[in-house]
Scaffold this motif. Structure first.
Motif, mmCIF file in Angstrom:
data_model
loop_
_atom_site.group_PDB
_atom_site.id
_atom_site.type_symbol
_atom_site.label_atom_id
_atom_site.label_comp_id
_atom_site.label_asym_id
_atom_site.label_seq_id
_atom_site.Cartn_x
_atom_site.Cartn_y
_atom_site.Cartn_z
ATOM 1 N N ASN A 1 -37.549 -21.348 -20.983
ATOM 2 C CA ASN A 1 -36.161 -21.055 -20.302
ATOM 3 C C ASN A 1 -35.066 -21.093 -21.175
ATOM 4 O OD1 ASN A 1 -33.510 -22.684 -19.487
ATOM 5 N ND2 ASN A 1 -34.460 -21.836 -17.581
ATOM 6 N N ASN B 1 -27.807 -22.248 -16.390
ATOM 7 C CA ASN B 1 -28.064 -21.904 -17.624
ATOM 8 C C ASN B 1 -26.861 -21.817 -18.492
ATOM 9 O OD1 ASN B 1 -30.984 -21.848 -17.453
ATOM 10 N ND2 ASN B 1 -30.957 -19.646 -17.165
ATOM 11 N N GLU C 1 -32.243 -13.996 -18.892
ATOM 12 C CA GLU C 1 -33.498 -14.807 -18.319
ATOM 13 C C GLU C 1 -34.869 -14.072 -18.582
ATOM 14 O OE1 GLU C 1 -29.911 -16.812 -16.862
ATOM 15 O OE2 GLU C 1 -30.423 -14.816 -16.937
#
Length: 251
Positions: free
Chosen positions: A230, A111, A202
Motif C-alpha cells: 500500500n 492514504n 495506488e
C-alpha cells in the motif's frame, strides 16, 4: 453524513456564487443537479472561467450529499489552506527532517492522511499534490492524519512535473518509489537530504512524465508473494530509511 462533512459544504445558489467570487481557491468540487435551469448557468460559467471542477448529478445523489434544501447546488471546500510551492521548499529546508512528499495522484483520503501523519511525526517539511485527481484533503483525510493535515505545509500545483523541476533547480534531489530495471534497493541506495520523495497512484504508480523528473528510483525488495505495498505503507518504510540515514549523517 457526519457533522464534520457538513462543515465542509457550502449549500445553495447565492452562497456558492459568493464563494466563487471571493475565495475560489477554497473550492474542491461543485455539485450541480442534472439539467440545471437558467439560474445555475452563471455558476457553470464561473466554474469554467476559474477552472473549478464541477459535476452534474441526479437529484437523489445530490440529496445523498446533503439531504436538506440545497437548491440544486453544493460546493465542497478544502479543510485546509494551501501554501505556495516556494513556501513548502523553504519550510522543508528549515525542518528537522528535510523531506518533501510529492504525491502523484494518490486518490485515497486515508492514504493521504496517513502519509501526512507519518511525515509530520518524523519532522518532515511538507507535501506537494497535483490539483486534479488527488485525494480530497477533507474530513476523512484529516481523521486519518490525527490532525497532522492541518499542521503540515501542503502545496497544490497544476503541473507536478514542473513543480519537481522547480525543486531540482533549488538543488533538491528527486527520489521516486517504484519498480523497474533502473530501480535501486531502498536498503542499498545512497540517500541524501534535503530531498523530495515521489509516491505514485495506488494502482498505476508514478506517471511516466513525472517519473522522468526523478533523479533516483527506489524499490522495496519483496520476499513474499506480493510485489508491492500500500502506498502509505511503502511511504512509511522509505521515510524511515531516510530518517535512519539522517541520524547516521549526524552521528
Amino acid at each position: 453524513m457526519s457533522q464534520d462533512d457538513v462543515h465542509h459544504l457550502i449549500i445553495g445558489r447565492k452562497p456558492v456564487q459568493e464563494l466563487l467570487h471571493t475565495a475560489p481557491e477554497k473550492i474542491e468540487t461543485i455539485y450541480l443537479q442534472n439539467r440545471p435551469g437558467r439560474d445555475l448557468h452563471a455558476i457553470i460559467d464561473l466554474c469554467r472561467t476559474l477552472h473549478i471542477k464541477f459535476k452534474r448529478l441526479p437529484a437523489d445523489k445530490l440529496h445523498h450529499i446533503f439531504p436538506g434544501n440545497h437548491q440544486g447546488v453544493i460546493a465542497r471546500i478544502m479543510s485546509k489552506g494551501f501554501c505556495t510551492l516556494d513556501e513548502v521548499i523553504t519550510s522543508s529546508l528549515a525542518s528537522p527532517f528535510p523531506l518533501v512528499l510529492a504525491l502523484d495522484q494518490v486518490q485515497d483520503p486515508g492514504n493521504l492522511g496517513t502519509l501526512c501523519r507519518t511525515l509530520f511525526a518524523l519532522g518532515g517539511g511538507g507535501i506537494i499534490v497535483p490539483k486534479n485527481r488527488s485525494a480530497f484533503p477533507g474530513p476523512a483525510a484529516s481523521r486519518a492524519s490525527a490532525g497532522a493535515l492541518e499542521k503540515i505545509p501542503m502545496a497544490q500545483v497544476t503541473n507536478l512535473s514542473r513543480a519537481l523541476e522547480t525543486c531540482a533547480r533549488a538543488g533538491v534531489p528527486i527520489y521516486g518509489a517504484g519498480l523497474g530495471k533502473d530501480a535501486a534497493s531502498l536498503f542499498a541506495a545512497r540517500l541524501v537530504l534535503p530531498a523530495v520523495l515521489v509516491l505514485g497512484n495506488e494502482e498505476k504508480g508514478i506517471r511516466p512524465g513525472v517519473l522522468k523528473r526523478c533523479d533516483h528510483l527506489l524499490t522495496i525488495p519483496m520476499a513474499g508473494t506480493f510485489d508491492s505495498l500500500n502506498v502509505a505503507q511503502a511511504g512509511a518504510m522509505i521515510m524511515g530509511q531516510f530518517l535512519r540515514t539522517r541520524h547516521a549523517q549526524k552521528g
